[in-house]
Design a protein around this motif. Sequence first.
Motif, PDB file in Angstrom:
ATOM      1  N   TYR A 149      -9.773  -3.196  -8.517  1.00  0.00           N
ATOM      2  CA  TYR A 149      -8.497  -3.929  -9.046  1.00  0.00           C
ATOM      3  C   TYR A 149      -8.830  -4.862 -10.231  1.00  0.00           C
ATOM      4  CZ  TYR A 149      -5.313  -2.293  -5.479  1.00  0.00           C
ATOM      5  OH  TYR A 149      -4.346  -1.504  -4.832  1.00  0.00           O
TER       6      TYR A 149
ATOM      7  N   SER B 130      -5.565  -0.129 -11.217  1.00  0.00           N
ATOM      8  CA  SER B 130      -4.239  -0.133 -10.362  1.00  0.00           C
ATOM      9  C   SER B 130      -3.250   1.036 -11.175  1.00  0.00           C
ATOM     10  CB  SER B 130      -3.207  -1.336 -10.244  1.00  0.00           C
ATOM     11  OG  SER B 130      -2.033  -1.252  -9.457  1.00  0.00           O
TER      12      SER B 130
ATOM     13  N   ASN C 187      -2.389  -7.255  -4.600  1.00  0.00           N
ATOM     14  CA  ASN C 187      -2.317  -6.851  -5.927  1.00  0.00           C
ATOM     15  C   ASN C 187      -0.921  -6.375  -6.402  1.00  0.00           C
ATOM     16  OD1 ASN C 187      -5.243  -7.149  -7.554  1.00  0.00           O
ATOM     17  ND2 ASN C 187      -5.559  -6.707  -5.187  1.00  0.00           N
TER      18      ASN C 187
END
Length: 326
Positions: free
Chosen positions: A191, A196, A238
Motif C-alpha cells: 500500500y 492499490s 487504505n
Amino acid sequence: MQPATSSAAIRLPVGVATVSTMYSGTDYTADSQGIAYAGAQAIRIPAKWNLIQPGAKQSYTWSELDDAVTAARAAGLSILMNLEGPAPVWAQKPGANPFANGNAPDDPADFQDFAAAVAKRYSSRVTAWEIWNEPNLSRYLIPPTAAEYVPLLKAAYTGIRSAGSGQPVITGGTSSSRENTRDTTFISDMYALGASSYFNGIGVHPYTFPYGIAQDPRYGDGGGAAVIYGARSLMVANGDSAKSIWITEFGFPTGSTTNSVSEANQSKLILDAINRANSLSWIAVFFIFNSQDLTSNKSIEDGNFGLYRYNDSAKPIVAGLRSLLE
C-alpha cells in the motif's frame, strides 16, 4: 477467526490448488475430475513463466498449460490462473543464480509482455488472475520485499488489461511463515508503494498446520490466520473496503513430520476453516492446497497435502467436502 457456523449454507466458492503444470506427464483430466468430484467449483493453475517461455522472449511453450486449462473447463471448474516465477534465464538479473526459484526479472516489462500473452490466450476461459506466489519468501522472490514485488504486480496488471482482460487481478498469496518478510508487513508496504490501483483483491496463505485455523498458539498473535484480519484492517485503512481477501492456499500435510496431522484431522480442520471463512463476507474464495500428494514418502512434508493420496485413492477430506459443498 469467527466461530464455526452451520455448514448448511456455504456461500463461499471453494477451489483446489494444483501444481500439475510443474510436472510433465501429469494427467490433467484426472486431476480436474478429481477436484470436481470432491465438490469444488474452482481450480488454481500455475502458469510458470520459466516453463512457458524458457528459451527466448518471443518463444512460448503452451502445451502443458493448454492441456490443464482444457481439462479444467471440461470438468466444469472455474480457473484462477497464477502467473508465477521464476523469471526464465534470459530475463534474469545479471549475476543471478540461474537455478534459484526466486529469480525476478531484470526488467519488469518482460513480465508485462508475458502476462499480456497469457491473458490474450486464456482470458475467455479464466475467472481471475493471481500475480506471483508467496512473494514475501526468498524461495519465490529475491529479495522477498514489496519494493521488488510491486513493479511486477504493476507490470502484470498493465499487461493483462492491455490484452483486453477485465477479470479480477489478485496479489500473490503471501506466506504465513515468518521466515523472511512477514505477510502483514508485506501488504502494508504494498500500500505504501502505491499498489492499490493494480489489484482487485489481496491473496493470502494463512497456514496454521498442525493447528486449526483458530487455535494456532505460535507468534502470540493468532499464528498464520492473523493475516486474515491484519490484511482486512489494512484494506479498510487504505480505502479498499470494497475489495476482498482471497485465500489462495490453505491445507494440512498428512505425512509423518512434526507438522503433519492424521487424514481424519486433515478433513476436520479444513472443513472447520471453510465454515469459519464462510462467515466473513469480505473473503471471496477459499482454495485448498493441494489436489494430490506428490510422493508416497510420508517424511516429505510439502509432498503430502493432497486431497488424494499418491496412488490416487481419496483421503477422508474428499467425502467431507462432498458432504459440505453438494
